[in-house]
Design an enzyme around this catalytic site. Sequence first.
Site, PDB file in Angstrom:
ATOM      1  N   SER A 162      -6.920   3.514  17.324  1.00  0.00           N
ATOM      2  CA  SER A 162      -8.099   3.921  18.104  1.00  0.00           C
ATOM      3  C   SER A 162      -9.267   2.964  17.868  1.00  0.00           C
ATOM      4  O   SER A 162     -10.237   2.980  18.632  1.00  0.00           O
ATOM      5  CB  SER A 162      -8.519   5.346  17.733  1.00  0.00           C
ATOM      6  OG  SER A 162      -8.876   5.403  16.374  1.00  0.00           O
ATOM      7  N   ARG A 179     -21.670   3.640   7.267  1.00  0.00           N
ATOM      8  CA  ARG A 179     -20.834   2.508   6.892  1.00  0.00           C
ATOM      9  C   ARG A 179     -20.803   1.480   8.031  1.00  0.00           C
ATOM     10  O   ARG A 179     -20.737   1.850   9.204  1.00  0.00           O
ATOM     11  CB  ARG A 179     -19.417   3.035   6.637  1.00  0.00           C
ATOM     12  CG  ARG A 179     -18.653   2.334   5.587  1.00  0.00           C
ATOM     13  CD  ARG A 179     -17.390   3.072   5.267  1.00  0.00           C
ATOM     14  NE  ARG A 179     -16.571   3.353   6.432  1.00  0.00           N
ATOM     15  CZ  ARG A 179     -15.317   3.785   6.355  1.00  0.00           C
ATOM     16  NH1 ARG A 179     -14.756   3.984   5.182  1.00  0.00           N
ATOM     17  NH2 ARG A 179     -14.620   4.018   7.434  1.00  0.00           N
ATOM     18  N   THR A 216       0.840  -1.216   0.000  1.00  0.00           N
ATOM     19  CA  THR A 216       0.000   0.000   0.000  1.00  0.00           C
ATOM     20  C   THR A 216       0.869   1.259   0.000  1.00  0.00           C
ATOM     21  O   THR A 216       0.373   2.352  -0.197  1.00  0.00           O
ATOM     22  CB  THR A 216      -0.945   0.059   1.226  1.00  0.00           C
ATOM     23  OG1 THR A 216      -0.136   0.074   2.415  1.00  0.00           O
ATOM     24  CG2 THR A 216      -1.885  -1.123   1.267  1.00  0.00           C
ATOM     25  N   ASP A 239       8.909  -8.493   3.118  1.00  0.00           N
ATOM     26  CA  ASP A 239       7.601  -8.682   3.741  1.00  0.00           C
ATOM     27  C   ASP A 239       7.752  -9.071   5.209  1.00  0.00           C
ATOM     28  O   ASP A 239       8.529  -9.989   5.524  1.00  0.00           O
ATOM     29  CB  ASP A 239       6.875  -9.795   2.954  1.00  0.00           C
ATOM     30  CG  ASP A 239       5.381  -9.757   3.166  1.00  0.00           C
ATOM     31  OD1 ASP A 239       4.946  -9.774   4.337  1.00  0.00           O
ATOM     32  OD2 ASP A 239       4.653  -9.697   2.160  1.00  0.00           O
ATOM     33  N   TYR A 284     -10.043  -5.678  11.437  1.00  0.00           N
ATOM     34  CA  TYR A 284      -8.894  -4.783  11.617  1.00  0.00           C
ATOM     35  C   TYR A 284      -8.699  -4.446  13.095  1.00  0.00           C
ATOM     36  O   TYR A 284      -7.590  -4.501  13.629  1.00  0.00           O
ATOM     37  CB  TYR A 284      -9.095  -3.504  10.794  1.00  0.00           C
ATOM     38  CG  TYR A 284      -8.049  -2.441  11.050  1.00  0.00           C
ATOM     39  CD1 TYR A 284      -6.747  -2.590  10.550  1.00  0.00           C
ATOM     40  CD2 TYR A 284      -8.347  -1.304  11.793  1.00  0.00           C
ATOM     41  CE1 TYR A 284      -5.779  -1.610  10.797  1.00  0.00           C
ATOM     42  CE2 TYR A 284      -7.389  -0.325  12.032  1.00  0.00           C
ATOM     43  CZ  TYR A 284      -6.111  -0.480  11.529  1.00  0.00           C
ATOM     44  OH  TYR A 284      -5.158   0.483  11.768  1.00  0.00           O
TER      45      TYR A 284
HETATM   46  P1  NAD Z   1       0.121   3.094   4.818  1.00  0.00           P
HETATM   47  O1  NAD Z   1      -0.690   2.060   4.113  1.00  0.00           O
HETATM   48  O2  NAD Z   1       0.394   4.365   4.119  1.00  0.00           O
HETATM   49  O3  NAD Z   1       1.489   2.472   5.309  1.00  0.00           O
HETATM   50  C1  NAD Z   1       1.641   1.121   5.661  1.00  0.00           C
HETATM   51  C2  NAD Z   1       2.915   0.611   5.004  1.00  0.00           C
HETATM   52  O4  NAD Z   1       3.122  -0.760   5.381  1.00  0.00           O
HETATM   53  C3  NAD Z   1       2.864   0.658   3.471  1.00  0.00           C
HETATM   54  O5  NAD Z   1       4.014   1.292   2.950  1.00  0.00           O
HETATM   55  C4  NAD Z   1       2.802  -0.817   3.070  1.00  0.00           C
HETATM   56  O6  NAD Z   1       3.395  -1.060   1.806  1.00  0.00           O
HETATM   57  C5  NAD Z   1       3.543  -1.468   4.217  1.00  0.00           C
HETATM   58  N1  NAD Z   1       3.193  -2.880   4.379  1.00  0.00           N
HETATM   59  C6  NAD Z   1       1.944  -3.409   4.369  1.00  0.00           C
HETATM   60  N2  NAD Z   1       2.015  -4.751   4.483  1.00  0.00           N
HETATM   61  C7  NAD Z   1       3.326  -5.056   4.586  1.00  0.00           C
HETATM   62  C8  NAD Z   1       4.038  -6.277   4.702  1.00  0.00           C
HETATM   63  N3  NAD Z   1       3.394  -7.459   4.745  1.00  0.00           N
HETATM   64  N4  NAD Z   1       5.394  -6.231   4.791  1.00  0.00           N
HETATM   65  C9  NAD Z   1       6.052  -5.046   4.718  1.00  0.00           C
HETATM   66  N5  NAD Z   1       5.437  -3.866   4.577  1.00  0.00           N
HETATM   67  C10 NAD Z   1       4.079  -3.876   4.514  1.00  0.00           C
HETATM   68  O7  NAD Z   1      -0.648   3.361   6.209  1.00  0.00           O
HETATM   69  P2  NAD Z   1      -0.381   4.466   7.332  1.00  0.00           P
HETATM   70  O8  NAD Z   1      -1.581   5.312   7.396  1.00  0.00           O
HETATM   71  O9  NAD Z   1       0.952   5.069   7.166  1.00  0.00           O
HETATM   72  O10 NAD Z   1      -0.394   3.538   8.628  1.00  0.00           O
HETATM   73  C11 NAD Z   1       0.779   3.165   9.339  1.00  0.00           C
HETATM   74  C12 NAD Z   1       0.376   2.364  10.549  1.00  0.00           C
HETATM   75  O11 NAD Z   1      -0.470   3.134  11.395  1.00  0.00           O
HETATM   76  C13 NAD Z   1      -0.391   1.086  10.249  1.00  0.00           C
HETATM   77  O12 NAD Z   1       0.029   0.103  11.169  1.00  0.00           O
HETATM   78  C14 NAD Z   1      -1.826   1.463  10.504  1.00  0.00           C
HETATM   79  O13 NAD Z   1      -2.613   0.361  10.850  1.00  0.00           O
HETATM   80  C15 NAD Z   1      -1.653   2.415  11.671  1.00  0.00           C
HETATM   81  N6  NAD Z   1      -2.757   3.376  11.848  1.00  0.00           N
HETATM   82  C16 NAD Z   1      -2.918   4.387  10.948  1.00  0.00           C
HETATM   83  C17 NAD Z   1      -3.936   5.297  11.153  1.00  0.00           C
HETATM   84  C18 NAD Z   1      -4.154   6.442  10.203  1.00  0.00           C
HETATM   85  O14 NAD Z   1      -5.044   7.254  10.473  1.00  0.00           O
HETATM   86  N7  NAD Z   1      -3.393   6.582   9.131  1.00  0.00           N
HETATM   87  C19 NAD Z   1      -4.813   5.164  12.251  1.00  0.00           C
HETATM   88  C20 NAD Z   1      -4.604   4.116  13.138  1.00  0.00           C
HETATM   89  C21 NAD Z   1      -3.557   3.239  12.948  1.00  0.00           C
END
Ligand code: NAD
Length: 339
Positions: free
Chosen positions: A135, A293, A49, A70, A158
């Site tokens: 959250s 949703r 992603t 990965d 999730y």
């Molecule tokens: P994002 O999707 O932009 O970043 C996630 C990254 O993880 C991506 O670069 C993706 O390629 C990488 N990734 C996914 N699966 C992988 C795997 N199997 N091996 C290696 N890399 C992998 O998302 P984000 O918004 O930057 O979120 C970062 C973290 O924060 C996540 O753990 C997400 O669950 C958590 N989070 C985000 C939010 C938000 O509002 N953005 C809220 C709560 C929690």
Amino acid sequence: MYNTRYHLADLSNYSFLVTGGAGFIGSNLVEYLLKYGARKVRVLDNLSTGHRRNLEPFMSHPAFEFIEGDIRSLQTCEQAMQGIDLVSHQAALGSVPRSIQDPITSNDVNVSGFLNILVAARNSEVKRVVYAASSSTYGDSTELPKVEDRIGKPLSPYAITKYVNELYADVFSRIYGLELIGLRYFNVFGQRQDPNGAYAAVIPKFVNQLIRHESPVINGDGNYSRDFTYIENVVQMNLKAMFTEDSRAVNQVYNVAFGENTSLNELVQYLKEYLAEHDPAIAGVDVIHGPNRVGDIPHSLADITRARTLLGYEPLFSIRDGLKETLKWYTQESATVSV
Ligand code: NAD
């Protein structure tokens, strides 16, 4: 970006691994760490992603390394942790709807991948792992504001995966003596957040639509509210968590938010107001209301007392300040590439 210094340590003494560093939050952490002179910043990301373009500004930096791999492979996690002092674990599959669509893959990445990170950290010299919690762990609890120790039942696959992360972290800290800190992010937004795809977050999606003069679709009447949190506050919190020397502050989970809630209707109003400064026609774009949703809770608002008290967290950017910064980035991007 990142003109405020949030750490007391000399970063040139530390090597960092940022998993998920090609994603939104991870790439912002990488930017901060390199800007303030980290000895090494290694990213582990499978680009599922995240995007290579998020790493391009850092590729030629001498302290930067990228492993395309990965977290579902323990061997890959172990290799990535060689010579690392501090791990910032951001890699996961985000999005509640994605996990409803495909719970098995979300579980593999978010739970099994997380376990690999913990086992690899246990088998290495890593001093601490700070990981992205969520959250969504508050689930069906209607209590506001949300306080870390009082959670409800998870409302999505999730949310289960993120809660399981906290349970594993607690057990690993007790059994193996690992230092682990979980950060429950509340609706983070800012530069490099992906506006595209079925699982895009609400702010980049709406910005992208408004820039194209397309009507954003609000799920429900727009009175649902969220504690929208600007990325710079999140980076501050990660730095505080990585470097705290207070033993009471370690092996905890923290809300990471600004501590104010904004309704979806207010959010769209702010976006239209700020974007109309670049393109007055945006003020006239209508909003469409769709059905609520599945899995969405009506309101979310964090109590950030624990982060303030134990880590000295002081969020500097309100939603309005953060949106102004974020829109500068999206409007520049839309002028150069198709967002
Ligand atoms: P994002 O999707 O932009 O970043 C996630 C990254 O993880 C991506 O670069 C993706 O390629 C990488 N990734 C996914 N699966 C992988 C795997 N199997 N091996 C290696 N890399 C992998 O998302 P984000 O918004 O930057 O979120 C970062 C973290 O924060 C996540 O753990 C997400 O669950 C958590 N989070 C985000 C939010 C938000 O509002 N953005 C809220 C709560 C929690």
